[in-house]
Design a protein around this motif. Structure first.
Motif, PDB file in Angstrom:
ATOM      1  N   GLY A  40       7.253   5.426   5.259  1.00  0.00           N
ATOM      2  CA  GLY A  40       7.313   3.999   4.948  1.00  0.00           C
ATOM      3  C   GLY A  40       6.306   3.216   5.764  1.00  0.00           C
ATOM      4  N   ILE A  41       6.231   3.512   7.046  1.00  0.00           N
ATOM      5  CA  ILE A  41       5.256   2.839   7.904  1.00  0.00           C
ATOM      6  C   ILE A  41       3.843   3.112   7.412  1.00  0.00           C
ATOM      7  N   GLU A  42       3.517   4.377   7.207  1.00  0.00           N
ATOM      8  CA  GLU A  42       2.160   4.751   6.792  1.00  0.00           C
ATOM      9  C   GLU A  42       1.778   4.150   5.438  1.00  0.00           C
ATOM     10  N   VAL A  43       2.684   4.229   4.495  1.00  0.00           N
ATOM     11  CA  VAL A  43       2.398   3.738   3.152  1.00  0.00           C
ATOM     12  C   VAL A  43       2.272   2.219   3.147  1.00  0.00           C
ATOM     13  N   PHE A  44       3.206   1.525   3.829  1.00  0.00           N
ATOM     14  CA  PHE A  44       3.163   0.060   3.845  1.00  0.00           C
ATOM     15  C   PHE A  44       2.001  -0.473   4.673  1.00  0.00           C
ATOM     16  N   LEU A  45       1.493   0.324   5.614  1.00  0.00           N
ATOM     17  CA  LEU A  45       0.293  -0.082   6.345  1.00  0.00           C
ATOM     18  C   LEU A  45      -0.897  -0.218   5.392  1.00  0.00           C
ATOM     19  N   VAL A  46      -0.971   0.715   4.445  1.00  0.00           N
ATOM     20  CA  VAL A  46      -2.075   0.719   3.491  1.00  0.00           C
ATOM     21  C   VAL A  46      -1.798  -0.240   2.336  1.00  0.00           C
ATOM     22  N   ASN A  47      -0.558  -0.264   1.864  1.00  0.00           N
ATOM     23  CA  ASN A  47      -0.201  -1.081   0.701  1.00  0.00           C
ATOM     24  C   ASN A  47       1.187  -1.679   0.892  1.00  0.00           C
ATOM     25  N   PRO A  48       1.285  -2.921   1.370  1.00  0.00           N
ATOM     26  CA  PRO A  48       2.592  -3.551   1.577  1.00  0.00           C
ATOM     27  C   PRO A  48       3.422  -3.670   0.299  1.00  0.00           C
ATOM     28  N   HIS A  49       2.805  -3.503  -0.857  1.00  0.00           N
ATOM     29  CA  HIS A  49       3.521  -3.619  -2.124  1.00  0.00           C
ATOM     30  C   HIS A  49       3.915  -2.260  -2.701  1.00  0.00           C
ATOM     31  N   ALA A  50       3.749  -1.209  -1.923  1.00  0.00           N
ATOM     32  CA  ALA A  50       4.041   0.145  -2.402  1.00  0.00           C
ATOM     33  C   ALA A  50       5.505   0.270  -2.832  1.00  0.00           C
ATOM     34  N   SER A  51       5.731   1.192  -3.737  1.00  0.00           N
ATOM     35  CA  SER A  51       7.078   1.440  -4.257  1.00  0.00           C
ATOM     36  C   SER A  51       7.790   2.519  -3.435  1.00  0.00           C
ATOM     37  N   LEU A  52       9.084   2.628  -3.660  1.00  0.00           N
ATOM     38  CA  LEU A  52       9.841   3.701  -3.013  1.00  0.00           C
ATOM     39  C   LEU A  52       9.354   5.068  -3.484  1.00  0.00           C
ATOM     40  N   THR A  53       8.944   5.164  -4.719  1.00  0.00           N
ATOM     41  CA  THR A  53       8.429   6.431  -5.237  1.00  0.00           C
ATOM     42  C   THR A  53       7.198   6.871  -4.454  1.00  0.00           C
ATOM     43  N   GLU A  54       6.321   5.922  -4.137  1.00  0.00           N
ATOM     44  CA  GLU A  54       5.131   6.242  -3.343  1.00  0.00           C
ATOM     45  C   GLU A  54       5.521   6.701  -1.938  1.00  0.00           C
ATOM     46  N   VAL A  55       6.527   6.055  -1.363  1.00  0.00           N
ATOM     47  CA  VAL A  55       6.994   6.436  -0.023  1.00  0.00           C
ATOM     48  C   VAL A  55       7.570   7.846  -0.063  1.00  0.00           C
ATOM     49  N   ALA A  56       8.397   8.137  -1.069  1.00  0.00           N
ATOM     50  CA  ALA A  56       9.000   9.472  -1.188  1.00  0.00           C
ATOM     51  C   ALA A  56       7.926  10.543  -1.351  1.00  0.00           C
ATOM     52  N   ALA A  57       6.933  10.267  -2.180  1.00  0.00           N
ATOM     53  CA  ALA A  57       5.849  11.238  -2.387  1.00  0.00           C
ATOM     54  C   ALA A  57       5.103  11.494  -1.088  1.00  0.00           C
ATOM     55  N   PHE A  58       4.801  10.430  -0.343  1.00  0.00           N
ATOM     56  CA  PHE A  58       4.089  10.584   0.925  1.00  0.00           C
ATOM     57  C   PHE A  58       4.931  11.367   1.933  1.00  0.00           C
ATOM     58  N   ALA A  59       6.251  11.150   1.900  1.00  0.00           N
ATOM     59  CA  ALA A  59       7.158  11.849   2.819  1.00  0.00           C
ATOM     60  C   ALA A  59       7.394  13.292   2.398  1.00  0.00           C
ATOM     61  N   GLY A  60       7.044  13.612   1.161  1.00  0.00           N
ATOM     62  CA  GLY A  60       7.276  14.972   0.673  1.00  0.00           C
ATOM     63  C   GLY A  60       8.734  15.244   0.349  1.00  0.00           C
TER      64      GLY A  60
END
Length: 187
Positions: free
Chosen positions: A19-39
């Motif tokens: 969540g930190i990493e994804v929102f650093l790049v894109n504050p509008h990112a979705s939960l799906t993007e966070v889950a994918a990044f987290a694996g």
């Protein structure tokens, strides 16, 4: 899965870190993007955070807890007034790369009463330091404490933005904030 389950704890931590990493790049990112990044799968994600707002609020609580942790040594040293404010600025600037994304998501974070309570307590503690500085003659008594606390808060955010954008490092940001706060920008 119970929260005491080590695998569930790892998944939760992976989601928070992602969540930190994804929102650093894109504050509008979705939960799906966070889950994918987290694996992790979406089902795992939703077991921990039903909404994007819940994740952001948890990240805000974690951010505020880390700020408290950074301030702990200053409290142990019993620093007061200007000395404590200077030390506080040096303690919180290194958190820039981890939590500056919350600046753009604060309207979501502050919907959580726990986040608001912690943040207000931190501002009250800062106000106490300002009052100590006023009594010691280090801070202008003609300015309201609320104004000064808000200015300190803004200096922290300004420093975080500059650190994030690699315009300076955390030490330089803290020193610039101290200089601005106590000496202004006049030559």
């Amino acid at each position: 899965m119970k929260l005491s389950d080590p695998r569930a704890n790892r998944s939760r931590q992976a989601l928070l870190s992602a969540g930190i990493e994804v929102f650093l790049v894109n504050p509008h990112a979705s939960l799906t993007e966070v889950a994918a990044f987290a694996g992790v799968g979406r089902a795992t994600l939703y077991r921990h955070f039903e909404t994007r707002e819940q994740l952001i609020q948890e990240l805000a609580r974690e951010s505020l807890a880390l700020t408290d942790k950074a301030m702990q040594p200053l409290k142990i040293q019993k620093l007061e007034g200007r000395e404590a404010i200077e030390a506080m600025l040096h303690a919180v600037m290194p958190l820039a790369n981890r939590f500056h994304f919350l600046l753009s998501l604060w309207s979501i974070a502050e919907d959580d009463p726990e986040v608001t309570d912690i943040y207000n307590r931190q501002l009250d503690e800062m106000a106490e330091l300002v009052e100590q500085g006023k009594k010691a003659g280090d801070i202008n008594t003609a300015l309201t404490t609320t104004w000064i606390v808000t200015m300190i808060d803004c200096l922290i955010y300004a420093g975080w933005y500059l650190v994030r954008d690699n315009k300076c490092d955390a030490k330089e940001a803290a020193e610039s904030a101290v200089q601005t706060l106590f000496s202004g920008i006049r030559a």
